[in-house]
Design an enzyme around this catalytic site. Sequence first.
Site, PDB file in Angstrom:
ATOM      1  N   ASP A 159       0.791  -1.248   0.000  1.00  0.00           N
ATOM      2  CA  ASP A 159       0.000   0.000   0.000  1.00  0.00           C
ATOM      3  C   ASP A 159       0.824   1.299   0.000  1.00  0.00           C
ATOM      4  OD1 ASP A 159      -1.887  -1.957   0.267  1.00  0.00           O
ATOM      5  OD2 ASP A 159      -2.704  -1.257   2.162  1.00  0.00           O
ATOM      6  N   LYS A 163      -6.661  -4.928  -3.063  1.00  0.00           N
ATOM      7  CA  LYS A 163      -7.277  -5.610  -1.915  1.00  0.00           C
ATOM      8  C   LYS A 163      -8.331  -4.722  -1.261  1.00  0.00           C
ATOM      9  CE  LYS A 163      -3.461  -4.360   1.219  1.00  0.00           C
ATOM     10  NZ  LYS A 163      -4.168  -3.652   2.266  1.00  0.00           N
ATOM     11  N   THR A 175       0.500   0.855   6.497  1.00  0.00           N
ATOM     12  CA  THR A 175       1.149   1.300   7.715  1.00  0.00           C
ATOM     13  C   THR A 175       1.505   0.067   8.546  1.00  0.00           C
ATOM     14  OG1 THR A 175      -0.942   1.559   8.952  1.00  0.00           O
ATOM     15  CG2 THR A 175      -0.118   3.496   7.778  1.00  0.00           C
ATOM     16  N   CYS A 231      -1.959  -2.449   7.762  1.00  0.00           N
ATOM     17  CA  CYS A 231      -1.931  -3.399   6.635  1.00  0.00           C
ATOM     18  C   CYS A 231      -0.670  -4.255   6.580  1.00  0.00           C
ATOM     19  CB  CYS A 231      -2.143  -2.650   5.331  1.00  0.00           C
ATOM     20  SG  CYS A 231      -3.832  -2.006   5.235  1.00  0.00           S
TER      21      CYS A 231
END
Length: 221
Positions: free
Chosen positions: A25, A129, A158, A162
């Site tokens: 991410d 996701k 983070t 995640c």
Amino acid sequence: MTRQFNAEPFALNFDKASTALVIIDMQRDFVEPGGFGEALGNDVSLVRTAIEPCITVLKAARDAGLLIIHTREGHRPDLSDCPPAKLTRGGKTFIGEKGPKGRILIRGEAGHDIIPELYPIAGEPIIDKPGKGAFYQTDLHLILQNHNIKTLIVCGVTTEVCVTTTVREANDRGFECVIPEDCVGSYFPEFQKYALEMIKAQGGIFGWVNHSKDIIEGLKD
Ligand code: C5J
């Protein structure tokens, strides 16, 4: 050939052929000013420290021929894949709202995409996701199995959300995960510290923790 990463709580044996780098991410919404993270009241400079170390690990992994996987948290524009319970969280800003980088955490919007510094190249799968963990409702497990992967180097943001959710999911599925601590970031320094402590405690109950220099050293020929 079996190699070792220097790591805590003890050195981790790995083989390049069965190791993948998973970058979680590193999206504009989480690490750039004007994104979701900042709209929630966070200081993004705290997570931006992970960018440079991630660049060096990504380069080393590309040079070593590792499988490299990128993930993005986000949802369909009609929000049909976003649980109502998730839509109501945030307090100040909500998923799907219009922000300076487009609709927050919506696929196809500028803020949802990966930052240019770490942008995937051809052949590097991107996992979109809907949840915090990268295994939940995605084909990540299938891709890793098809490549005979056993070891995951996990970077990104983070740390306590995640990144460690994915590490816990991976651990339960039999993967060995190592987190280079400078390659992950949190908006909360104390969460960063304790999330990493929890991974390596009790003899590495969820996995291993080391530093980007240990990853680069371990991958060197
Ligand atoms: C959050 C993430 N923090 N990628 N997402 O909501 O960690």
